[in-house]
Write a protein that holds these residues in place. Structure first.
Motif, PDB file in Angstrom:
ATOM      1  N   CYS A   1      -1.918  34.475 -25.419  1.00  0.00           N
ATOM      2  CA  CYS A   1      -0.553  34.039 -25.725  1.00  0.00           C
ATOM      3  C   CYS A   1      -0.509  33.497 -27.153  1.00  0.00           C
ATOM      4  CB  CYS A   1      -0.155  32.966 -24.713  1.00  0.00           C
ATOM      5  SG  CYS A   1       1.488  32.318 -24.963  1.00  0.00           S
ATOM      6  N   PRO A   2       0.498  33.882 -27.955  1.00  0.00           N
ATOM      7  CA  PRO A   2       0.597  33.375 -29.327  1.00  0.00           C
ATOM      8  C   PRO A   2       0.645  31.847 -29.347  1.00  0.00           C
ATOM      9  CG  PRO A   2       2.229  35.111 -28.944  1.00  0.00           C
ATOM     10  CD  PRO A   2       1.612  34.782 -27.616  1.00  0.00           C
ATOM     11  N   ASN A   3       0.023  31.265 -30.367  1.00  0.00           N
ATOM     12  CA  ASN A   3       0.027  29.814 -30.573  1.00  0.00           C
ATOM     13  C   ASN A   3      -0.829  29.013 -29.582  1.00  0.00           C
ATOM     14  OD1 ASN A   3       1.690  30.301 -32.752  1.00  0.00           O
ATOM     15  ND2 ASN A   3       3.572  29.926 -31.580  1.00  0.00           N
ATOM     16  N   VAL A   4      -1.595  29.732 -28.753  1.00  0.00           N
ATOM     17  CA  VAL A   4      -2.558  29.022 -27.890  1.00  0.00           C
ATOM     18  C   VAL A   4      -3.946  29.170 -28.519  1.00  0.00           C
ATOM     19  CG1 VAL A   4      -3.755  29.038 -25.676  1.00  0.00           C
ATOM     20  CG2 VAL A   4      -1.262  29.232 -25.746  1.00  0.00           C
ATOM     21  N   LEU A   5      -4.589  28.047 -28.805  1.00  0.00           N
ATOM     22  CA  LEU A   5      -5.910  28.100 -29.431  1.00  0.00           C
ATOM     23  C   LEU A   5      -7.019  28.075 -28.371  1.00  0.00           C
ATOM     24  CD1 LEU A   5      -7.516  28.047 -32.093  1.00  0.00           C
ATOM     25  CD2 LEU A   5      -7.487  25.550 -31.947  1.00  0.00           C
ATOM     26  N   GLU A   6      -6.865  27.137 -27.438  1.00  0.00           N
ATOM     27  CA  GLU A   6      -7.874  27.021 -26.380  1.00  0.00           C
ATOM     28  C   GLU A   6      -7.154  26.790 -25.062  1.00  0.00           C
ATOM     29  OE1 GLU A   6     -11.176  24.295 -26.992  1.00  0.00           O
ATOM     30  OE2 GLU A   6     -10.717  24.295 -29.133  1.00  0.00           O
ATOM     31  N   ALA A   7      -7.777  27.215 -23.970  1.00  0.00           N
ATOM     32  CA  ALA A   7      -7.164  26.988 -22.656  1.00  0.00           C
ATOM     33  C   ALA A   7      -8.254  26.700 -21.639  1.00  0.00           C
ATOM     34  CB  ALA A   7      -6.363  28.216 -22.233  1.00  0.00           C
ATOM     35  N   GLY A   8      -7.971  25.795 -20.732  1.00  0.00           N
ATOM     36  CA  GLY A   8      -8.902  25.476 -19.643  1.00  0.00           C
ATOM     37  C   GLY A   8      -8.097  25.313 -18.359  1.00  0.00           C
ATOM     38  N   VAL A   9      -8.604  25.900 -17.271  1.00  0.00           N
ATOM     39  CA  VAL A   9      -7.868  25.842 -16.002  1.00  0.00           C
ATOM     40  C   VAL A   9      -8.760  25.260 -14.915  1.00  0.00           C
ATOM     41  CG1 VAL A   9      -6.814  27.265 -14.185  1.00  0.00           C
ATOM     42  CG2 VAL A   9      -6.320  27.753 -16.593  1.00  0.00           C
ATOM     43  N   CYS A  10      -8.191  24.452 -14.066  1.00  0.00           N
ATOM     44  CA  CYS A  10      -8.935  23.947 -12.901  1.00  0.00           C
ATOM     45  C   CYS A  10      -7.970  23.787 -11.735  1.00  0.00           C
ATOM     46  CB  CYS A  10      -9.635  22.638 -13.222  1.00  0.00           C
ATOM     47  SG  CYS A  10      -8.497  21.270 -13.428  1.00  0.00           S
ATOM     48  N   GLY A  11      -8.519  23.489 -10.565  1.00  0.00           N
ATOM     49  CA  GLY A  11      -7.689  23.350  -9.383  1.00  0.00           C
ATOM     50  C   GLY A  11      -7.280  21.902  -9.140  1.00  0.00           C
ATOM     51  N   GLN A  12      -6.081  21.769  -8.565  1.00  0.00           N
ATOM     52  CA  GLN A  12      -5.630  20.427  -8.177  1.00  0.00           C
ATOM     53  C   GLN A  12      -5.336  20.473  -6.682  1.00  0.00           C
ATOM     54  OE1 GLN A  12      -1.772  19.085  -9.795  1.00  0.00           O
ATOM     55  NE2 GLN A  12      -2.676  17.052  -9.998  1.00  0.00           N
ATOM     56  N   ASP A  13      -5.755  19.445  -5.968  1.00  0.00           N
ATOM     57  CA  ASP A  13      -5.505  19.422  -4.528  1.00  0.00           C
ATOM     58  C   ASP A  13      -4.020  19.536  -4.252  1.00  0.00           C
ATOM     59  OD1 ASP A  13      -8.154  19.150  -4.174  1.00  0.00           O
ATOM     60  OD2 ASP A  13      -8.127  16.998  -3.714  1.00  0.00           O
ATOM     61  N   HIS A  14      -3.703  20.274  -3.192  1.00  0.00           N
ATOM     62  CA  HIS A  14      -2.303  20.466  -2.850  1.00  0.00           C
ATOM     63  C   HIS A  14      -2.173  20.394  -1.327  1.00  0.00           C
ATOM     64  CE1 HIS A  14       1.522  22.606  -2.241  1.00  0.00           C
ATOM     65  NE2 HIS A  14       1.815  22.220  -3.468  1.00  0.00           N
ATOM     66  N   PRO A  15      -1.174  19.644  -0.830  1.00  0.00           N
ATOM     67  CA  PRO A  15      -1.100  19.425   0.624  1.00  0.00           C
ATOM     68  C   PRO A  15      -0.893  20.710   1.419  1.00  0.00           C
ATOM     69  CG  PRO A  15       0.875  18.593  -0.507  1.00  0.00           C
ATOM     70  CD  PRO A  15      -0.129  18.921  -1.566  1.00  0.00           C
ATOM     71  N   GLU A  16      -0.183  21.674   0.874  1.00  0.00           N
ATOM     72  CA  GLU A  16       0.072  22.880   1.654  1.00  0.00           C
ATOM     73  C   GLU A  16      -0.929  24.000   1.363  1.00  0.00           C
ATOM     74  OE1 GLU A  16       3.978  24.553   1.374  1.00  0.00           O
ATOM     75  OE2 GLU A  16       3.585  25.922   3.063  1.00  0.00           O
ATOM     76  N   TRP A  17      -1.221  24.252   0.082  1.00  0.00           N
ATOM     77  CA  TRP A  17      -2.037  25.402  -0.297  1.00  0.00           C
ATOM     78  C   TRP A  17      -3.515  25.082  -0.427  1.00  0.00           C
ATOM     79  CZ3 TRP A  17       0.732  29.292   0.800  1.00  0.00           C
ATOM     80  CH2 TRP A  17       2.124  29.263   0.591  1.00  0.00           C
ATOM     81  N   GLY A  18      -3.870  23.800  -0.228  1.00  0.00           N
ATOM     82  CA  GLY A  18      -5.284  23.441  -0.398  1.00  0.00           C
ATOM     83  C   GLY A  18      -5.547  23.088  -1.845  1.00  0.00           C
ATOM     84  N   SER A  19      -5.241  24.025  -2.736  1.00  0.00           N
ATOM     85  CA  SER A  19      -5.461  23.793  -4.164  1.00  0.00           C
ATOM     86  C   SER A  19      -4.510  24.697  -4.946  1.00  0.00           C
ATOM     87  CB  SER A  19      -6.922  24.123  -4.503  1.00  0.00           C
ATOM     88  OG  SER A  19      -7.210  23.817  -5.842  1.00  0.00           O
ATOM     89  N   VAL A  20      -4.107  24.242  -6.145  1.00  0.00           N
ATOM     90  CA  VAL A  20      -3.280  25.083  -7.039  1.00  0.00           C
ATOM     91  C   VAL A  20      -3.854  24.965  -8.454  1.00  0.00           C
ATOM     92  CG1 VAL A  20      -1.133  24.951  -5.699  1.00  0.00           C
ATOM     93  CG2 VAL A  20      -1.650  23.185  -7.421  1.00  0.00           C
ATOM     94  N   PRO A  21      -3.658  26.021  -9.297  1.00  0.00           N
ATOM     95  CA  PRO A  21      -4.207  25.970 -10.659  1.00  0.00           C
ATOM     96  C   PRO A  21      -3.350  25.122 -11.620  1.00  0.00           C
ATOM     97  CG  PRO A  21      -3.152  28.090 -10.261  1.00  0.00           C
ATOM     98  CD  PRO A  21      -3.019  27.309  -8.995  1.00  0.00           C
ATOM     99  N   ILE A  22      -4.036  24.425 -12.487  1.00  0.00           N
ATOM    100  CA  ILE A  22      -3.419  23.565 -13.508  1.00  0.00           C
ATOM    101  C   ILE A  22      -4.069  23.954 -14.845  1.00  0.00           C
ATOM    102  CG2 ILE A  22      -3.208  21.165 -14.325  1.00  0.00           C
ATOM    103  CD1 ILE A  22      -1.683  21.641 -11.741  1.00  0.00           C
TER     104      ILE A  22
END
Lengths: 482, 482
Positions: free
Chosen positions: A404-425
């Motif tokens: 994506c333009p103007n993105v230099l670095e990106a990091g993704v991890c999961g966050q606990d979610h009551p319905e789905w177990g986990s969602v990406p952040i």
């Protein structure tokens, strides 16, 4: 050993048993065979020949089941496409797998229309003429039957080969654990393009067991089936189990005694669910499987469900599990798998990669085996995010964000979610102007909806180790502090 | 595919389930493993090494079961000796199989004492010291596990190799037909040296299913088990079924609802028995199997038991059956068998014989397959006499008679018998003085009791065709006229 053509043999053995039911309609194994043979003849008429690789994109409907079996009878290799994927993701897989044709349900046509690939819709296929074909009575166990894409730590999905032998031995291992009764009916709400759903179809024809098919997890309908004893087995992910439990609790009714197995896979099941399940008569058996192992490698046996709560059980009859560099029971380490259910390898760009190390499949999952031989999974494969039973690999999302333009670095991890177990952040370091909503729109164009980060946090820098490797575990810590 | 060491894997999966019971004593799979490992160590201490061939002669007792499993863990090939055989017959098999040692139950010692073979009694083995051994976790499917002698039309018994793959696929095919429940218990009154008995031991460890073992068919005890629901499966031959029916009729009680399978093999079951069985709640399933196929090739499924009475069912999941030169359903011809359960060949003098013709095992049995695909056996393999489940080949008895002084020609055939189904009868052309009782004494010295003709008829000449081949069917006609 050669393996009989599942459906032809099954239709010969128990033609009049119920094979499939869907929205009140039923098909016996004889009828299922007739539908599949007709589809196989129509596939031939469309020029699809034995050994050819096609891809398949459709919902969990009887037509989809007929076409899957039709493809198998016609000797085709099926690339099972995940219908939740974005057009871009599908295009990537079609390019990688080199399938000659994509067979697509009419309602999904827009997903593949503009791609450079030969398209055959369900309706065109069904209205085709027929051409005679010879259906082989015996199958070579090494024949690739299905291919399912699964992402790895690199972020590039790999097409996993699943052979006749993989699927068959998986079904046989399972029957020696779960048992089998003529009256068995398996409730299938899992996507057929996932190994969790496909393996139910395989068991159905190998065992002579009926399947009650749903297009998706319909909580009220599933609760009714479970309560009325109209099914004896059911596969769930944690999210579905939770919805089922909520519903049973609301009406304060328990599951029918004829329900013998609630196979819970696709990620960890919280202990709390297990306690609630016990109260409502749900015989939950945790299982541990993956695309590369054509379903279950280990499953808790019913006699151990409560005594070893939290464990995924022992490796099934034909399977083996060990912990890398284990010195004594309880040592934590990477889970390694061997057995006739383990994939022989990949297709496409990853075709040359050997999935095995010294005969063992490294899973990336961290676990231990206790003194009694029970496997406990402590941490899912490197940074894997499991959201409603779907596997999400952070690297895949990061690759999209980095494009994506103007993105230099990106990091993704999961966050606990009551319905789905986990969602990406996502955590973003920008080198120009870009907003959270612009990032979301960008991701939505390129990724399946469930993979789109639920939040984008802008930061000055990402946590990295000395060799500049992104420390995703650190991201998780950051999130907890937010 | 590699196959897990049955007992080690089973003891790991379900250590606390009941594996074996005998005269009120019980062993779990863990205990069975401990007993077998101890035996394996003692076998090593006695110098018996992996890959070595031994022969085994014993009754159906727990010690026999421990020794069988001990031999398998120690990597030995077991020649299963029929304890009903005469000393002469045993000597012949020992000479043919070249087993390094005969392991013999103390009560049978006299049967092998004077033979030129190394003898190890059960008591000597059990009191031996132990030597460590490494037990392989996985077995090669092509490993010969057991050898059972069966006679053919020539009258010379052949040692049939039964591999790990043969026994395993046989058990898997059967489970896909009969189903499996954790609570399953199989009643074993069949000799363990027969495939009918040995296959129950194999299913036990592959399935995790208990076996209630009897030294022989004890009608009162079996009736009690069946009536009280203490067993869910039972194997019988027609003679046993008849005794069981007589007993149920005498007390006018029916079988318990938990009895799910009465597997009736070892020859035809009269229709009248099937009708009586229905009345007394016995779910009789006729089966068709032989030593060369490591138990069942075809079995009637429970849903067809009454509708297709008299049929032995359809070939089980991994197996195939066809009729030689069949042009349409219903054509009579020799039954041909293929599948992973079919022996790869023989040992000893017959080692070079290929049991297959173009990949199919010719059985010598005559039958047909009806329009729905069900197999009916019309005539057992060439002149075979089946007496209480034991196979008797006329040529073998004729060979013995011909070796008797003053016998010029001999012909043997079966005569219907109310209890045993059939018994052998001999026709003799003499060229000197010999009496019926002298012939009987002579046979008794050289043949198992059940093979000794029940009558000797002196005739002027035997019925022969143009090429001088004995017409045993003619003998049967003669008998009817007597």
């Amino acid at each position: 050993m050669m393996i009989p053509n599942w459906l032809m043999k099954r239709a010969d053995l128990t033609p009049d048993r119920m094979a499939l039911s869907f929205e009140g309609e039923q098909w016996t194994f004889r009828q299922l065979k007739e539908e599949a043979v007709e589809i196989a003849r129509k596939l031939r008429k469309n020029g699809l020949m034995e050994g050819e690789r096609i891809s398949l994109l459709g919902p969990s409907t009887p037509d989809m089941v007929f076409i899957i079996h039709g493809c198998l009878l016609a000797g085709l290799e099926i690339v099972m496409l995940n219908s939740k994927l974005s057009t871009r993701e599908i295009a990537w897989q079609l390019d990688d797998c080199k399938a000659s044709t994509v067979i697509v349900a009419d309602e999904f046509l827009s997903r593949v229309e503009n791609l450079k690939t030969n398209v055959l819709t369900f309706s065109t296929l069904k209205s085709s003429g027929q051409q005679d074909l010879s259906i082989t009575a015996m199958w070579d166990p090494s024949r690739t039957m299905t291919i399912m894409y699964t992402s790895g730590t690199t972020g590039h999905p790999k097409g996993v080969r699943q052979t006749v032998g993989n699927h068959t031995s998986s079904a046989l291992s399972s029957v020696l654990n779960l048992g089998l009764n003529e009256a068995d009916i398996w409730l299938c709400t899992m996507p057929l393009f996932h190994i969790s759903g496909f393996s139910i179809l395989a068991r159905s024809v190998i065992y002579g067991m009926g399947v009650r098919l749903y297009e998706k997890f319909d909580t009220l309908a599933v609760t009714d089936e479970v309560r009325n004893g109209t099914v004896t087995r059911i596969s769930v992910v944690a999210t579905g189990l939770q919805r089922l439990l909520d519903e049973l609790e609301k009406s304060d009714t328990i599951a029918h005694a004829s329900l013998r197995t609630v196979l819970a896979g696709g990620g960890p099941v919280p202990d709390e669910y297990l306690r609630r399940a016990e109260k409502y008569n749900l015989p939950v058996l945790q299982t541990y499987g993956m695309t590369e192992t054509s379903s279950q490698t280990a499953t808790l046996s019913s006699e151990d469900a409560l005594r070893k709560s939290g464990s995924t059980g022992k490796p099934l009859f034909f399977n083996q599990i060990k912990i890398r560099e284990e010195e004594k029971p309880g040592d934590l380490g990477e889970v390694l798998i061997a057995g006739p259910h383990v994939t022989p390898g990949y297709i496409g760009y990853a075709a040359d990669k050997n999935p095995l190390e010294n005969g063992w499949l490294p899973t990336g999952d961290i676990g231990y085996i206790d003194e009694d031989g029970y496997l406990f999974i402590v941490d899912r494969r490197s940074d894997l995010i499991i959201s409603g039973g779907e596997n999400i690999y952070p690297a895949e999302i990061e690759n999209v964000l980095l494009s994506c333009p103007n993105v230099l670095e990106a990091g993704v991890c999961g966050q606990d979610h009551p319905e789905w177990g986990s969602v990406p952040i996502a955590f973003i370091v920008k080198d120009g102007e870009i907003s959270e909503s612009e990032l979301e729109t960008y991701c939505r164009e390129q990724l399946a909806g469930y993979k789109v980060p639920k939040a984008f946090h802008f930061v000055e820098q990402l946590p990295r180790n000395a060799s500049n490797k992104l420390l995703r575990r650190e991201l998780k810590e950051w999130m907890k502090r937010k």
